[in-house]
Design a protein around this motif. Structure first.
Motif, PDB file in Angstrom:
ATOM      1  N   PHE A 141       0.840  -1.193   0.000  1.00 14.38           N
ATOM      2  CA  PHE A 141       0.000   0.000   0.000  1.00 14.38           C
ATOM      3  C   PHE A 141       0.877   1.246   0.000  1.00 14.38           C
ATOM      4  O   PHE A 141       1.868   1.301   0.721  1.00 14.38           O
ATOM      5  CB  PHE A 141      -0.905   0.014   1.231  1.00 14.38           C
ATOM      6  CG  PHE A 141      -1.958  -1.053   1.210  1.00 14.38           C
ATOM      7  CD1 PHE A 141      -3.219  -0.789   0.722  1.00 14.38           C
ATOM      8  CD2 PHE A 141      -1.675  -2.327   1.665  1.00 14.38           C
ATOM      9  CE1 PHE A 141      -4.182  -1.774   0.687  1.00 14.38           C
ATOM     10  CE2 PHE A 141      -2.622  -3.325   1.641  1.00 14.38           C
ATOM     11  CZ  PHE A 141      -3.888  -3.049   1.150  1.00 14.38           C
ATOM     12  N   LYS A 142       0.467   2.230  -0.778  1.00 13.25           N
ATOM     13  CA  LYS A 142       1.188   3.503  -0.810  1.00 13.25           C
ATOM     14  C   LYS A 142       0.544   4.441   0.206  1.00 13.25           C
ATOM     15  O   LYS A 142      -0.646   4.744   0.112  1.00 13.25           O
ATOM     16  CB  LYS A 142       1.117   4.118  -2.209  1.00 13.25           C
ATOM     17  CG  LYS A 142       1.869   5.418  -2.294  1.00 13.25           C
ATOM     18  CD  LYS A 142       1.923   5.958  -3.699  1.00 13.25           C
ATOM     19  CE  LYS A 142       2.793   7.200  -3.687  1.00 13.25           C
ATOM     20  NZ  LYS A 142       3.114   7.653  -5.010  1.00 13.25           N
ATOM     21  N   LYS A 143       1.333   4.887   1.178  1.00 11.89           N
ATOM     22  CA  LYS A 143       0.840   5.828   2.183  1.00 11.89           C
ATOM     23  C   LYS A 143       0.812   7.216   1.563  1.00 11.89           C
ATOM     24  O   LYS A 143       1.807   7.679   1.004  1.00 11.89           O
ATOM     25  CB  LYS A 143       1.739   5.802   3.419  1.00 11.89           C
ATOM     26  CG  LYS A 143       1.175   6.541   4.580  1.00 11.89           C
ATOM     27  CD  LYS A 143       2.002   6.308   5.829  1.00 11.89           C
ATOM     28  CE  LYS A 143       1.333   6.970   7.004  1.00 11.89           C
ATOM     29  NZ  LYS A 143       2.044   6.690   8.242  1.00 11.89           N
ATOM     30  N   ILE A 144      -0.343   7.876   1.674  1.00 15.17           N
ATOM     31  CA  ILE A 144      -0.525   9.155   1.009  1.00 15.17           C
ATOM     32  C   ILE A 144      -1.397  10.072   1.856  1.00 15.17           C
ATOM     33  O   ILE A 144      -2.263   9.613   2.596  1.00 15.17           O
ATOM     34  CB  ILE A 144      -1.145   8.934  -0.393  1.00 15.17           C
ATOM     35  CG1 ILE A 144      -1.193  10.216  -1.185  1.00 15.17           C
ATOM     36  CG2 ILE A 144      -2.509   8.302  -0.302  1.00 15.17           C
ATOM     37  CD1 ILE A 144      -1.453  10.005  -2.646  1.00 15.17           C
ATOM     38  N   GLU A 145      -1.144  11.360   1.748  1.00 15.45           N
ATOM     39  CA  GLU A 145      -1.962  12.350   2.442  1.00 15.45           C
ATOM     40  C   GLU A 145      -3.318  12.468   1.740  1.00 15.45           C
ATOM     41  O   GLU A 145      -3.405  12.355   0.518  1.00 15.45           O
ATOM     42  CB  GLU A 145      -1.276  13.720   2.446  1.00 15.45           C
ATOM     43  CG  GLU A 145       0.011  13.760   3.242  1.00 15.45           C
ATOM     44  CD  GLU A 145      -0.214  13.574   4.723  1.00 15.45           C
ATOM     45  OE1 GLU A 145      -1.213  14.108   5.257  1.00 15.45           O
ATOM     46  OE2 GLU A 145       0.605  12.887   5.358  1.00 15.45           O
ATOM     47  N   PHE A 146      -4.362  12.729   2.509  1.00 16.30           N
ATOM     48  CA  PHE A 146      -5.718  12.798   1.959  1.00 16.30           C
ATOM     49  C   PHE A 146      -5.829  13.848   0.850  1.00 16.30           C
ATOM     50  O   PHE A 146      -6.378  13.580  -0.216  1.00 16.30           O
ATOM     51  CB  PHE A 146      -6.725  13.107   3.081  1.00 16.30           C
ATOM     52  CG  PHE A 146      -8.151  13.008   2.614  1.00 16.30           C
ATOM     53  CD1 PHE A 146      -8.829  11.808   2.711  1.00 16.30           C
ATOM     54  CD2 PHE A 146      -8.809  14.101   2.075  1.00 16.30           C
ATOM     55  CE1 PHE A 146     -10.137  11.698   2.279  1.00 16.30           C
ATOM     56  CE2 PHE A 146     -10.116  14.005   1.635  1.00 16.30           C
ATOM     57  CZ  PHE A 146     -10.783  12.795   1.735  1.00 16.30           C
ATOM     58  N   THR A 147      -5.299  15.030   1.076  1.00 19.46           N
ATOM     59  CA  THR A 147      -5.391  16.109   0.087  1.00 19.46           C
ATOM     60  C   THR A 147      -4.703  15.722  -1.216  1.00 19.46           C
ATOM     61  O   THR A 147      -5.248  15.950  -2.301  1.00 19.46           O
ATOM     62  CB  THR A 147      -4.765  17.408   0.645  1.00 19.46           C
ATOM     63  OG1 THR A 147      -5.369  17.710   1.898  1.00 19.46           O
ATOM     64  CG2 THR A 147      -4.977  18.576  -0.295  1.00 19.46           C
ATOM     65  N   GLU A 148      -3.538  15.119  -1.129  1.00 22.00           N
ATOM     66  CA  GLU A 148      -2.818  14.663  -2.320  1.00 22.00           C
ATOM     67  C   GLU A 148      -3.652  13.640  -3.082  1.00 22.00           C
ATOM     68  O   GLU A 148      -3.759  13.690  -4.306  1.00 22.00           O
ATOM     69  CB  GLU A 148      -1.470  14.059  -1.916  1.00 22.00           C
ATOM     70  CG  GLU A 148      -0.758  13.298  -3.013  1.00 22.00           C
ATOM     71  CD  GLU A 148      -0.244  14.154  -4.158  1.00 22.00           C
ATOM     72  OE1 GLU A 148       0.022  13.568  -5.227  1.00 22.00           O
ATOM     73  OE2 GLU A 148      -0.113  15.378  -4.013  1.00 22.00           O
ATOM     74  N   LEU A 149      -4.252  12.720  -2.361  1.00 15.68           N
ATOM     75  CA  LEU A 149      -5.060  11.681  -2.994  1.00 15.68           C
ATOM     76  C   LEU A 149      -6.258  12.273  -3.727  1.00 15.68           C
ATOM     77  O   LEU A 149      -6.487  11.977  -4.904  1.00 15.68           O
ATOM     78  CB  LEU A 149      -5.527  10.668  -1.942  1.00 15.68           C
ATOM     79  CG  LEU A 149      -6.425   9.539  -2.434  1.00 15.68           C
ATOM     80  CD1 LEU A 149      -5.716   8.702  -3.492  1.00 15.68           C
ATOM     81  CD2 LEU A 149      -6.867   8.680  -1.266  1.00 15.68           C
ATOM     82  N   VAL A 150      -7.009  13.119  -3.071  1.00 14.21           N
ATOM     83  CA  VAL A 150      -8.217  13.688  -3.681  1.00 14.21           C
ATOM     84  C   VAL A 150      -7.872  14.621  -4.836  1.00 14.21           C
ATOM     85  O   VAL A 150      -8.545  14.600  -5.871  1.00 14.21           O
ATOM     86  CB  VAL A 150      -9.081  14.404  -2.615  1.00 14.21           C
ATOM     87  CG1 VAL A 150     -10.219  15.172  -3.252  1.00 14.21           C
ATOM     88  CG2 VAL A 150      -9.633  13.386  -1.626  1.00 14.21           C
ATOM     89  N   ASN A 151      -6.824  15.403  -4.693  1.00 13.47           N
ATOM     90  CA  ASN A 151      -6.450  16.343  -5.761  1.00 13.47           C
ATOM     91  C   ASN A 151      -5.918  15.650  -7.010  1.00 13.47           C
ATOM     92  O   ASN A 151      -5.975  16.216  -8.099  1.00 13.47           O
ATOM     93  CB  ASN A 151      -5.432  17.363  -5.250  1.00 13.47           C
ATOM     94  CG  ASN A 151      -6.053  18.361  -4.301  1.00 13.47           C
ATOM     95  OD1 ASN A 151      -7.267  18.537  -4.257  1.00 13.47           O
ATOM     96  ND2 ASN A 151      -5.227  19.010  -3.510  1.00 13.47           N
ATOM     97  N   HIS A 152      -5.381  14.446  -6.864  1.00 16.51           N
ATOM     98  CA  HIS A 152      -4.806  13.710  -7.999  1.00 16.51           C
ATOM     99  C   HIS A 152      -5.392  12.305  -8.083  1.00 16.51           C
ATOM    100  O   HIS A 152      -4.691  11.346  -8.398  1.00 16.51           O
ATOM    101  CB  HIS A 152      -3.276  13.650  -7.864  1.00 16.51           C
ATOM    102  CG  HIS A 152      -2.663  15.007  -7.802  1.00 16.51           C
ATOM    103  ND1 HIS A 152      -2.310  15.601  -6.621  1.00 16.51           N
ATOM    104  CD2 HIS A 152      -2.362  15.897  -8.780  1.00 16.51           C
ATOM    105  CE1 HIS A 152      -1.803  16.804  -6.857  1.00 16.51           C
ATOM    106  NE2 HIS A 152      -1.834  17.012  -8.162  1.00 16.51           N
ATOM    107  N   LEU A 153      -6.680  12.196  -7.807  1.00 22.53           N
ATOM    108  CA  LEU A 153      -7.326  10.897  -7.671  1.00 22.53           C
ATOM    109  C   LEU A 153      -7.189  10.033  -8.922  1.00 22.53           C
ATOM    110  O   LEU A 153      -6.934   8.839  -8.824  1.00 22.53           O
ATOM    111  CB  LEU A 153      -8.804  11.078  -7.309  1.00 22.53           C
ATOM    112  CG  LEU A 153      -9.514   9.827  -6.827  1.00 22.53           C
ATOM    113  CD1 LEU A 153      -8.895   9.306  -5.537  1.00 22.53           C
ATOM    114  CD2 LEU A 153     -10.994  10.100  -6.618  1.00 22.53           C
TER     115      LEU A 153
END
Length: 153
Positions: free
Chosen positions: A39-51
């Motif tokens: 699993f790639k650990k990612i910040e929520f904002t980064e995920l949603v902005n580049h979904l």
């Protein structure tokens, strides 16, 4: 300074440190449906902005979980973020991935010891697969986290 005075000054501080260090242990619910996947650990904002660039990938993300009638959503946990549903992720729990409290057969959605595990309006860490084509109930969400195999409360 006299040793008695030192004790009077530092004793309350030591007691406070001990009390703070005895914090509640997190509850971890896991499934083996995604065994062997990284699993790639990612910040929520980064995920949603580049979904779209994460579509089909397995991620680990932290946010605030909210549930209700026709609602199962992960929101940004920041006080300063947009909490609207079009910036939220639908959380698609599946019977294919039953979640159990680590070391037990106590399920996340089972009635145990007279109660259900409360996850509504709590900050959670979740692991699952991103699907940009699943936009949840009435297509209100940015995308979905499917195949959820890990929840930390």
């Amino acid at each position: 300074m006299v040793p008695g005075k030192i004790s009077k000054l530092f004793f309350p501080a030591i007691i406070m440190l001990l009390l703070l260090s005895c914090s509640k242990q997190p509850k971890i619910f896991e499934s083996n449906c995604n065994d062997g996947i990284t699993f790639k650990k990612i910040e929520f904002t980064e995920l949603v902005n580049h979904l779209k660039s994460y579509n089909g990938q397995y991620v680990e993300v932290t946010g605030k979980y909210v549930e209700g009638v026709e609602q199962s959503a992960l929101l940004n946990d920041s006080l300063f973020a947009d909490h609207s549903l079009n910036k939220a992720l639908w959380v698609d729990f599946s019977q294919e991935c039953p979640l159990y409290l680590t070391g037990t057969r106590e399920g996340l959605f089972q009635y145990n010891n007279g109660t259900f595990t409360r996850i509504n309006k709590r900050f959670i860490t979740i692991k699952g697969k991103i699907n940009t084509h699943n936009t949840g109930y009435l297509n209100k969400y940015k995308g979905a986290i499917e195949r959820v195999s890990f929840i930390k409360l």
